[in-house]
Design a protein around this motif. Structure first.
Motif, PDB file in Angstrom:
ATOM      1  N   PRO A   1       0.837  -1.209   0.000  1.00  0.00           N
ATOM      2  CA  PRO A   1       0.000   0.000   0.000  1.00  0.00           C
ATOM      3  C   PRO A   1       0.874   1.264   0.000  1.00  0.00           C
ATOM      4  O   PRO A   1       2.027   1.242   0.443  1.00  0.00           O
ATOM      5  CB  PRO A   1      -0.787  -0.103   1.313  1.00  0.00           C
ATOM      6  N   ASP A   2       0.291   2.359  -0.458  1.00  0.00           N
ATOM      7  CA  ASP A   2       1.019   3.623  -0.554  1.00  0.00           C
ATOM      8  C   ASP A   2       1.622   4.054   0.780  1.00  0.00           C
ATOM      9  O   ASP A   2       2.773   4.492   0.833  1.00  0.00           O
ATOM     10  CB  ASP A   2       0.101   4.730  -1.066  1.00  0.00           C
ATOM     11  N   LYS A   3       0.841   3.954   1.854  1.00  0.00           N
ATOM     12  CA  LYS A   3       1.346   4.384   3.167  1.00  0.00           C
ATOM     13  C   LYS A   3       2.549   3.562   3.583  1.00  0.00           C
ATOM     14  O   LYS A   3       3.499   4.087   4.171  1.00  0.00           O
ATOM     15  CB  LYS A   3       0.245   4.316   4.221  1.00  0.00           C
ATOM     16  N   LYS A   4       2.527   2.275   3.288  1.00  0.00           N
ATOM     17  CA  LYS A   4       3.656   1.420   3.640  1.00  0.00           C
ATOM     18  C   LYS A   4       4.888   1.809   2.828  1.00  0.00           C
ATOM     19  O   LYS A   4       6.006   1.875   3.357  1.00  0.00           O
ATOM     20  CB  LYS A   4       3.298  -0.056   3.409  1.00  0.00           C
ATOM     21  N   LEU A   5       4.699   2.083   1.540  1.00  0.00           N
ATOM     22  CA  LEU A   5       5.824   2.511   0.705  1.00  0.00           C
ATOM     23  C   LEU A   5       6.434   3.811   1.221  1.00  0.00           C
ATOM     24  O   LEU A   5       7.657   3.944   1.301  1.00  0.00           O
ATOM     25  CB  LEU A   5       5.380   2.691  -0.751  1.00  0.00           C
ATOM     26  N   LEU A   6       5.592   4.756   1.591  1.00  0.00           N
ATOM     27  CA  LEU A   6       6.103   6.023   2.096  1.00  0.00           C
ATOM     28  C   LEU A   6       6.846   5.824   3.416  1.00  0.00           C
ATOM     29  O   LEU A   6       7.907   6.402   3.640  1.00  0.00           O
ATOM     30  CB  LEU A   6       4.954   7.027   2.263  1.00  0.00           C
ATOM     31  N   SER A   7       6.307   4.957   4.248  1.00  0.00           N
ATOM     32  CA  SER A   7       6.958   4.645   5.519  1.00  0.00           C
ATOM     33  C   SER A   7       8.303   3.962   5.289  1.00  0.00           C
ATOM     34  O   SER A   7       9.305   4.302   5.936  1.00  0.00           O
ATOM     35  CB  SER A   7       6.034   3.748   6.349  1.00  0.00           C
ATOM     36  N   LEU A   8       8.347   3.016   4.368  1.00  0.00           N
ATOM     37  CA  LEU A   8       9.609   2.335   4.054  1.00  0.00           C
ATOM     38  C   LEU A   8      10.636   3.319   3.488  1.00  0.00           C
ATOM     39  O   LEU A   8      11.820   3.247   3.824  1.00  0.00           O
ATOM     40  CB  LEU A   8       9.371   1.194   3.053  1.00  0.00           C
ATOM     41  N   HIS A   9      10.181   4.234   2.652  1.00  0.00           N
ATOM     42  CA  HIS A   9      11.079   5.252   2.113  1.00  0.00           C
ATOM     43  C   HIS A   9      11.656   6.096   3.255  1.00  0.00           C
ATOM     44  O   HIS A   9      12.858   6.361   3.292  1.00  0.00           O
ATOM     45  CB  HIS A   9      10.352   6.145   1.112  1.00  0.00           C
ATOM     46  N   ALA A  10      10.794   6.511   4.187  1.00  0.00           N
ATOM     47  CA  ALA A  10      11.242   7.329   5.315  1.00  0.00           C
ATOM     48  C   ALA A  10      12.250   6.572   6.182  1.00  0.00           C
ATOM     49  O   ALA A  10      13.131   7.176   6.795  1.00  0.00           O
ATOM     50  CB  ALA A  10      10.045   7.776   6.151  1.00  0.00           C
ATOM     51  N   GLU A  11      12.123   5.244   6.195  1.00  0.00           N
ATOM     52  CA  GLU A  11      13.059   4.409   6.964  1.00  0.00           C
ATOM     53  C   GLU A  11      14.350   4.134   6.203  1.00  0.00           C
ATOM     54  O   GLU A  11      15.249   3.482   6.724  1.00  0.00           O
ATOM     55  CB  GLU A  11      12.387   3.079   7.336  1.00  0.00           C
ATOM     56  N   GLY A  12      14.422   4.583   4.941  1.00  0.00           N
ATOM     57  CA  GLY A  12      15.655   4.442   4.186  1.00  0.00           C
ATOM     58  C   GLY A  12      15.649   3.424   3.067  1.00  0.00           C
ATOM     59  O   GLY A  12      16.684   3.187   2.438  1.00  0.00           O
ATOM     60  N   ASN A  13      14.521   2.818   2.766  1.00  0.00           N
ATOM     61  CA  ASN A  13      14.455   1.857   1.667  1.00  0.00           C
ATOM     62  C   ASN A  13      14.556   2.619   0.342  1.00  0.00           C
ATOM     63  O   ASN A  13      13.681   3.425   0.007  1.00  0.00           O
ATOM     64  CB  ASN A  13      13.148   1.062   1.726  1.00  0.00           C
TER      65      ASN A  13
END
Length: 196
Positions: free
Chosen positions: A12-24
């Motif tokens: 989901p979009d929110k998970k992708l944004l969260s993963l990006h914020a974590e450095g993915n």
């Protein structure tokens, strides 16, 4: 934690944004590819110039990339992204009013966002005329009309993107339509006479 490309592609979009914020490093590009066409259409319809729209979208994506860790989740990621795009467009319009630019629409871009009609030449001409007319109304009305009438947002969703109450979106749309009607009334006359 989602690691593989298959899991990221379906996240989901929110998970992708969260993963990006974590450095993915792979999460944000997937999010961009998923929503690029609609974001570009918003920018193009709002600014009416392909180069300006591409620059505004690039600025918006850079802003979103940097601000991902501040996403609160009050709205959907798509709404958050479109709000950043609209703000980038507004910034470019403010700069343009200081140093005016003569827009020269890109046929390929305009064609890609024009409705698919049987007569693509007529559709292209209508799209160009609508884009030209949109440039003549105030930005606030233009942004509301693009989101509601062209992109299909509900009034509530457009209000979240524009950060205004839903009633304000409704009134901006009504005033914008009223300003566009005399500018585009010949299109309705042409359409009626062509159909008879």
């Amino acid at each position: 934690m989602l690691e593989g490309p298959a899991e990221l592609a379906t996240a989901p979009d929110k998970k992708l944004l969260s993963l990006h914020a974590e450095g993915n490093p792979d999460a944000f590009p997937i999010l961009v590819r998923r929503h690029y066409d609609r974001m570009m259409a918003v920018a193009m319809r709002t600014l009416g110039d392909a180069d300006e729209a591409a620059d505004a979208l690039q600025e918006a994506l850079l802003a979103a990339y940097r601000a991902a860790d501040r996403f609160r989740g009050d709205a959907s990621v798509v709404t958050w992204l479109h709000r950043i795009v609209v703000n980038a467009c507004l910034d470019r319009l403010r700069r343009r009013s200081i140093r005016p630019v003569v827009p020269m629409g890109d046929d390929a871009t305009l064609e890609s966002i024009a409705p698919n009609n049987i007569d693509s030449t007529l559709a292209h001409e209508v799209s160009v005329e609508v884009s030209d007319a949109l440039r003549l109304i105030p930005f606030e009305q233009r942004a509301a009309l693009v989101l509601v009438d062209m992109m299909g947002y509900t009034t509530d969703d457009a209000a979240r993107v524009l950060d205004v109450p839903p009633g304000t979106v409704k009134s901006r749309c009504a005033r914008g339509r009223a300003r566009l009607a005399p500018l585009l009334k010949h299109l309705k006359t042409t359409e009626i006479s062509d159909n008879t």
